[in-house]
Enzyme design. Structure first.
Site: not given
Length: 307
Positions: A15, A141, A210, A249, A251, A268, A270, A274
């Site tokens: 990443e 990612s 992205y 964050r 998900d 999960e 994070n 990002g």
């Protein structure tokens, strides 16, 4: 006195480019907020570089292994440099998807059914009844994620190839159809919920994340109020159960398909989401009234040791 912030970015994970984009955006915003900023493209001489730079705070904009798994956090603790985001234990725990699921489940957070398997076993036979998902146990990612669709007769051969670079241990999980939801937590408060709709493919993969126009973000998510509130509660519970700090964050998947199960599960958390100006967390923060500059300032002011 102007606070000196070292923005850690880049590194050597898969990443790297995402991290560089996050780091550059944060460095610009911090300079505009009046901080003295030193961007650092992290290599294995990071300790020497930090000893020379001598920052007041390290803003961690790294993604993936090393920067997100507790390794850099441990170095910063040793060097007594206050830093942003989660600490050593929470970072390491959240990065390992299976162990994170054990902790979240114990805290009452619903997670997908699944188990750890060897990638060569997964390439030889179906390790779960299709549809199911195979994912590296410690990547971000959507790197290396494979969805095995219903009716597929053979297991995914790509997971057993010599050029596979995501480790031999993979997580196999039951596939949850429906919506991809995400919710940011800032400090001790869950913010709002985005419904992510991929436009470049069938799911929210790397390109959808992205590539320009790769996804549509519906904010606030158009779901029933009680589900919306439950998403926020689960994101905060998961954040706290894992011991996260600063911004994280979560998900989730929500099966609201016709005749579906209605399942809502956390995939999960994070700990290093990002951080470009168009990333999910800044978008959610903006909806809550924080400009990008105000968000990164808050993160620097929240920085500490012993996280």
């Amino acid at each position: 006195m102007t606070k000196h912030v070292a923005v850690l970015m880049g590194g050597w994970s898969s990443e790297r480019e995402v991290s560089l984009n996050s780091g550059r955006a944060c460095a610009r915003a911090l300079e505009e907020q009046g901080f003295r900023v030193t961007p650092i493209d992290v290599q294995r001489d990071l300790a020497d570089v930090l000893a020379q730079v001598r920052p007041d705070v390290a803003f961690n904009a790294l993604h993936g292994p090393c920067g997100e798994d507790g390794t850099v956090q441990g170095l910063l603790e040793i060097m007594a440099i206050p830093y942003t985001h989660s600490g050593v234990l929470a970072s390491s725990l959240a990065m390992h998807k299976e162990r994170a699921k054990v902790v979240m489940k114990a805290a009452g957070v619903p997670v997908p059914d699944g188990r750890l398997v060897n990638r060569f076993e997964a390439a030889r036979r179906h390790v779960l009844p299709p549809p199911y998902v195979l994912k590296p146990v410690a990547e971000g990612s959507s790197m290396g994620v494979v969805i095995v669709r219903e009716g597929r007769s053979h297991p995914p051969q790509e997971i057993g190839r010599d050029d596979w670079s995501f480790g031999d241990e993979v997580l196999a999980e039951t596939y949850i159809p429906g919506r991809e939801l995400t919710c940011a937590v800032m400090g001790d408060k869950a913010l709002d919920v985005i419904d992510i709709r991929a436009t470049t493919g069938e799911w929210y993969d790397y390109d959808a994340k992205y590539a320009k126009g790769g996804s549509v973000h519906v904010l606030p998510a158009e779901i029933k109020p009680k589900i919306y509130q439950l998403v926020r509660e689960l994101a905060l519970t998961a954040h706290q159960a894992l011991g996260c700090r600063g911004v994280s964050r979560a998900d989730l998947r929500y099966d609201d398909t016709p005749g579906g199960t209605g399942a809502l599960v956390v995939l999960e958390v994070n700990t290093q989401p990002g951080m470009t100006e168009t990333s999910l967390v800044p978008e959610i923060a903006a909806h809550a009234g924080y400009s990008f500059g105000e968000l990164v300032r808050w993160m620097v002011e929240d920085a500490s040791l012993n996280r």
